[in-house]
Scaffold this motif. Structure first.
Motif, PDB file in Angstrom:
ATOM      1  N   ASP A 183     -11.582  10.030  31.177  1.00 42.16           N
ATOM      2  CA  ASP A 183     -11.138  10.487  29.862  1.00 42.16           C
ATOM      3  C   ASP A 183      -9.651  10.234  29.637  1.00 42.16           C
ATOM      4  O   ASP A 183      -9.029  10.847  28.760  1.00 42.16           O
ATOM      5  N   GLN A 184      -9.103   9.318  30.418  1.00 44.07           N
ATOM      6  CA  GLN A 184      -7.714   8.899  30.242  1.00 44.07           C
ATOM      7  C   GLN A 184      -7.640   7.380  30.076  1.00 44.07           C
ATOM      8  O   GLN A 184      -6.592   6.779  30.272  1.00 44.07           O
ATOM      9  N   GLN A 185      -8.780   6.769  29.686  1.00 39.55           N
ATOM     10  CA  GLN A 185      -8.857   5.318  29.587  1.00 39.55           C
ATOM     11  C   GLN A 185      -9.325   4.897  28.197  1.00 39.55           C
ATOM     12  O   GLN A 185     -10.228   5.496  27.620  1.00 39.55           O
ATOM     13  N   ARG A 186      -8.689   3.855  27.698  1.00 36.17           N
ATOM     14  CA  ARG A 186      -9.079   3.295  26.410  1.00 36.17           C
ATOM     15  C   ARG A 186     -10.501   2.742  26.501  1.00 36.17           C
ATOM     16  O   ARG A 186     -10.880   2.100  27.475  1.00 36.17           O
ATOM     17  N   GLY A 187     -11.272   3.024  25.473  1.00 37.68           N
ATOM     18  CA  GLY A 187     -12.631   2.517  25.426  1.00 37.68           C
ATOM     19  C   GLY A 187     -13.609   3.290  26.276  1.00 37.68           C
ATOM     20  O   GLY A 187     -14.777   2.885  26.397  1.00 37.68           O
ATOM     21  N   GLN A 188     -13.186   4.399  26.863  1.00 35.49           N
ATOM     22  CA  GLN A 188     -14.042   5.177  27.744  1.00 35.49           C
ATOM     23  C   GLN A 188     -14.013   6.654  27.342  1.00 35.49           C
ATOM     24  O   GLN A 188     -13.070   7.131  26.707  1.00 35.49           O
ATOM     25  N   GLY A 189     -15.037   7.369  27.741  1.00 40.36           N
ATOM     26  CA  GLY A 189     -15.049   8.824  27.666  1.00 40.36           C
ATOM     27  C   GLY A 189     -14.725   9.409  26.302  1.00 40.36           C
ATOM     28  O   GLY A 189     -14.959   8.799  25.247  1.00 40.36           O
ATOM     29  N   GLU A 190     -14.160  10.604  26.346  1.00 44.47           N
ATOM     30  CA  GLU A 190     -13.886  11.352  25.126  1.00 44.47           C
ATOM     31  C   GLU A 190     -12.861  10.696  24.208  1.00 44.47           C
ATOM     32  O   GLU A 190     -13.011  10.776  22.977  1.00 44.47           O
ATOM     33  N   PRO A 191     -11.823  10.031  24.736  1.00 47.76           N
ATOM     34  CA  PRO A 191     -10.901   9.359  23.807  1.00 47.76           C
ATOM     35  C   PRO A 191     -11.606   8.346  22.912  1.00 47.76           C
ATOM     36  O   PRO A 191     -11.289   8.232  21.722  1.00 47.76           O
ATOM     37  N   SER A 192     -12.582   7.620  23.461  1.00 48.88           N
ATOM     38  CA  SER A 192     -13.292   6.624  22.646  1.00 48.88           C
ATOM     39  C   SER A 192     -14.123   7.307  21.564  1.00 48.88           C
ATOM     40  O   SER A 192     -14.268   6.774  20.453  1.00 48.88           O
ATOM     41  N   ILE A 193     -14.657   8.483  21.873  1.00 49.41           N
ATOM     42  CA  ILE A 193     -15.455   9.220  20.884  1.00 49.41           C
ATOM     43  C   ILE A 193     -14.554   9.744  19.769  1.00 49.41           C
ATOM     44  O   ILE A 193     -14.883   9.639  18.580  1.00 49.41           O
ATOM     45  N   ILE A 194     -13.417  10.311  20.140  1.00 50.65           N
ATOM     46  CA  ILE A 194     -12.497  10.858  19.144  1.00 50.65           C
ATOM     47  C   ILE A 194     -11.959   9.750  18.238  1.00 50.65           C
ATOM     48  O   ILE A 194     -11.905   9.892  17.002  1.00 50.65           O
ATOM     49  N   ALA A 195     -11.578   8.627  18.850  1.00 51.75           N
ATOM     50  CA  ALA A 195     -11.127   7.485  18.050  1.00 51.75           C
ATOM     51  C   ALA A 195     -12.265   6.986  17.157  1.00 51.75           C
ATOM     52  O   ALA A 195     -12.036   6.604  15.997  1.00 51.75           O
ATOM     53  N   GLY A 196     -13.487   7.010  17.671  1.00 50.48           N
ATOM     54  CA  GLY A 196     -14.641   6.582  16.893  1.00 50.48           C
ATOM     55  C   GLY A 196     -14.888   7.474  15.687  1.00 50.48           C
ATOM     56  O   GLY A 196     -15.277   6.996  14.611  1.00 50.48           O
ATOM     57  N   ILE A 197     -14.681   8.775  15.860  1.00 52.18           N
ATOM     58  CA  ILE A 197     -14.822   9.710  14.734  1.00 52.18           C
ATOM     59  C   ILE A 197     -13.804   9.369  13.645  1.00 52.18           C
ATOM     60  O   ILE A 197     -14.135   9.318  12.450  1.00 52.18           O
ATOM     61  N   ALA A 198     -12.557   9.122  14.059  1.00 55.65           N
ATOM     62  CA  ALA A 198     -11.531   8.751  13.079  1.00 55.65           C
ATOM     63  C   ALA A 198     -11.932   7.482  12.340  1.00 55.65           C
ATOM     64  O   ALA A 198     -11.823   7.399  11.103  1.00 55.65           O
ATOM     65  N   ARG A 199     -12.425   6.493  13.062  1.00 58.35           N
ATOM     66  CA  ARG A 199     -12.809   5.226  12.430  1.00 58.35           C
ATOM     67  C   ARG A 199     -14.014   5.411  11.513  1.00 58.35           C
ATOM     68  O   ARG A 199     -14.137   4.751  10.470  1.00 58.35           O
ATOM     69  N   GLN A 200     -14.924   6.296  11.888  1.00 63.26           N
ATOM     70  CA  GLN A 200     -16.089   6.546  11.034  1.00 63.26           C
ATOM     71  C   GLN A 200     -15.660   7.164   9.711  1.00 63.26           C
ATOM     72  O   GLN A 200     -16.165   6.783   8.644  1.00 63.26           O
ATOM     73  N   VAL A 201     -14.726   8.120   9.767  1.00 61.63           N
ATOM     74  CA  VAL A 201     -14.220   8.723   8.527  1.00 61.63           C
ATOM     75  C   VAL A 201     -13.518   7.659   7.677  1.00 61.63           C
ATOM     76  O   VAL A 201     -13.686   7.603   6.453  1.00 61.63           O
ATOM     77  N   ILE A 202     -12.753   6.798   8.332  1.00 59.51           N
ATOM     78  CA  ILE A 202     -12.064   5.710   7.619  1.00 59.51           C
ATOM     79  C   ILE A 202     -13.064   4.782   6.937  1.00 59.51           C
ATOM     80  O   ILE A 202     -12.842   4.322   5.811  1.00 59.51           O
ATOM     81  N   ASP A 203     -14.193   4.532   7.608  1.00 59.35           N
ATOM     82  CA  ASP A 203     -15.217   3.654   7.035  1.00 59.35           C
ATOM     83  C   ASP A 203     -15.915   4.305   5.845  1.00 59.35           C
ATOM     84  O   ASP A 203     -16.346   3.604   4.912  1.00 59.35           O
ATOM     85  N   GLU A 204     -16.038   5.625   5.872  1.00 51.54           N
ATOM     86  CA  GLU A 204     -16.826   6.317   4.854  1.00 51.54           C
ATOM     87  C   GLU A 204     -16.000   6.828   3.683  1.00 51.54           C
ATOM     88  O   GLU A 204     -16.558   7.124   2.614  1.00 51.54           O
ATOM     89  N   TYR A 205     -14.687   6.948   3.871  1.00 52.13           N
ATOM     90  CA  TYR A 205     -13.811   7.466   2.815  1.00 52.13           C
ATOM     91  C   TYR A 205     -12.586   6.565   2.692  1.00 52.13           C
ATOM     92  O   TYR A 205     -12.207   5.877   3.650  1.00 52.13           O
ATOM     93  N   PRO A 206     -11.919   6.580   1.540  1.00 51.58           N
ATOM     94  CA  PRO A 206     -10.743   5.725   1.356  1.00 51.58           C
ATOM     95  C   PRO A 206      -9.494   6.317   2.007  1.00 51.58           C
ATOM     96  O   PRO A 206      -8.544   6.727   1.334  1.00 51.58           O
TER      97      PRO A 206
END
Length: 376
Positions: A183-206
């Motif tokens: 959970d301290q590595q890019r593309g792995q674990g919880e950081p990747s999920i949290i970053a993914g949530i941010a990107r999902q919101v960006i994809d769905e809203y302006p």
């Protein structure tokens, strides 16, 4: 050892009483290992002999704390959590007409997390900044939103706010796993999920993609540092409340040591060099205030020419504070470090409608959004 440690490190309960100073403990535990098979009953350990972690986890946990020099009556703390745990529940403030607080989810190769997204009433299809808020141990999005009052401030300033939720099946006490190597590595674990949530919101809203930020409390604050460090192209700035530096622990002993004394080595933080705002109470006995200093030092490592300026203030009928602002030679903000004198392990300026808050300090939510707006 982890099975025992999860019992030590369950966060104690913050009972909100206006007339008394809250007692707060929030020692961030690691997730338990796979459940072991039920062992045969075993006699209590002989005097001077270390307890068996499989059969006497509470005794083993207390013994481990004693050996590390951490003065904590584990059983009393657990009893208090059991006795008082049901006395506090978050109270949500009424939402303005047109505002929404909706539930969604995101999944990738590392797992799935639910999250809640606050959409202010002023949203009518226009681009807005996004803040990702990471709760502390035992909390959830509703509790964290109620305590920090971040939705109310976001309503005023026109922000989307996403609250990822850490479930108990990922960590027994719902803590973000900031101390795990994966959970301290890019593309792995919880950081990747949290970053993914941010990107999902960006994809769905302006969302204004140049105004995406991450902040958190305690274990969430430590994870906010990690996520910001690993994804500097995504997050423009970081907010940390009562957290720890990037990669300040690699296992349970180093996690406890960092929380008690500060990280042994926190000089570098990868590529993360975004502006950062840090809040920490100097009477925090759960996460040593030295950690707040080290978070700032990590970021300033990338900016040798930073210029500090210090100012002091006080909240009426509340705490005094020292605010140190770091800027580039041209005046561009790099960081702010707020030390709240007399405050413990709680969100400064928060509301008693949520857990782990202290209204007597400066308003961390308002100051974080103000800071983020200055670095856009």
């Amino acid at each position: 050892m982890r099975e025992a440690a999860q019992q030590i490190l369950n966060k104690g309960v913050h009972l909100h009483r206006p007339a008394a100073k809250p007692t707060m403990r929030d020692i961030n535990p690691p997730p338990p290992n796979a459940a072991p098979s039920t062992p045969e009953p075993e006699a209590a350990p002989a005097r001077g002999q270390a307890p068996n972690p499989a059969t006497h986890p509470a005794e083993y946990a207390q013994d481990m704390l004693n050996r590390m020099g951490i003065k904590l009556d584990l059983q009393a703390n657990l009893d208090r959590a059991i006795d008082l745990g049901s006395l506090h529940s978050p109270t949500s403030a009424p939402m303005p007409e047109g505002a929404q607080f909706i539930r969604s989810s995101y999944s990738n190769h590392a797992g799935m997390r639910n999250y809640k997204l606050y959409i202010p009433s002023s949203y009518h299809g226009q681009a807005m900044p996004l803040l990702v808020m990471l709760h502390g141990c035992t909390q959830n999005p509703d509790d964290f939103a109620a305590g920090t009052q971040m939705n109310q401030v976001a309503e005023e300033m026109g922000f989307f706010v996403a609250y990822p939720e850490q479930p108990a099946n990922a960590n027994h006490s719902k803590c973000w796993n900031w101390f795990n190597a994966i959970d301290q590595q890019r593309g792995q674990g919880e950081p990747s999920i949290i970053a993914g949530i941010a990107r999902q919101v960006i994809d769905e809203y302006p969302v204004n993609e140049r105004q995406v930020y991450v902040a958190g409390l305690s274990a969430g604050g430590a994870m906010a540092v990690i996520v910001g460090t690993l994804y500097p192209e995504l997050f423009a700035a970081v907010g940390v409340h009562s957290g720890l530096p990037f990669a300040s622990a690699q296992d349970l002993p180093s996690a406890l040591s960092a929380m008690k004394r500060g990280a042994k080595s926190a000089g570098k933080a990868g590529d993360g060099s975004q502006p950062i705002i840090v809040f920490h109470g100097d009477s925090d006995t759960t996460v040593n205030p030295r950690n707040g200093e080290q978070v700032i030092e990590q970021r300033l490592h990338h900016h040798r020419g930073a210029r500090p300026s210090v100012q002091s203030g006080a909240v009426p009928n509340g705490y005094r504070y020292t605010q140190t602002t770091h800027t580039k030679p041209d005046g561009t903000p790099l960081g702010e470090h707020w030390v709240v004198h007399g405050a413990g392990h709680a969100w400064s300026g928060g509301s008693a409608s949520g857990s782990y808050t202290d209204a007597k300090g400066p308003d961390a939510s308002r100051e974080m959004l103000r800071f983020f707006s200055t670095v856009a």
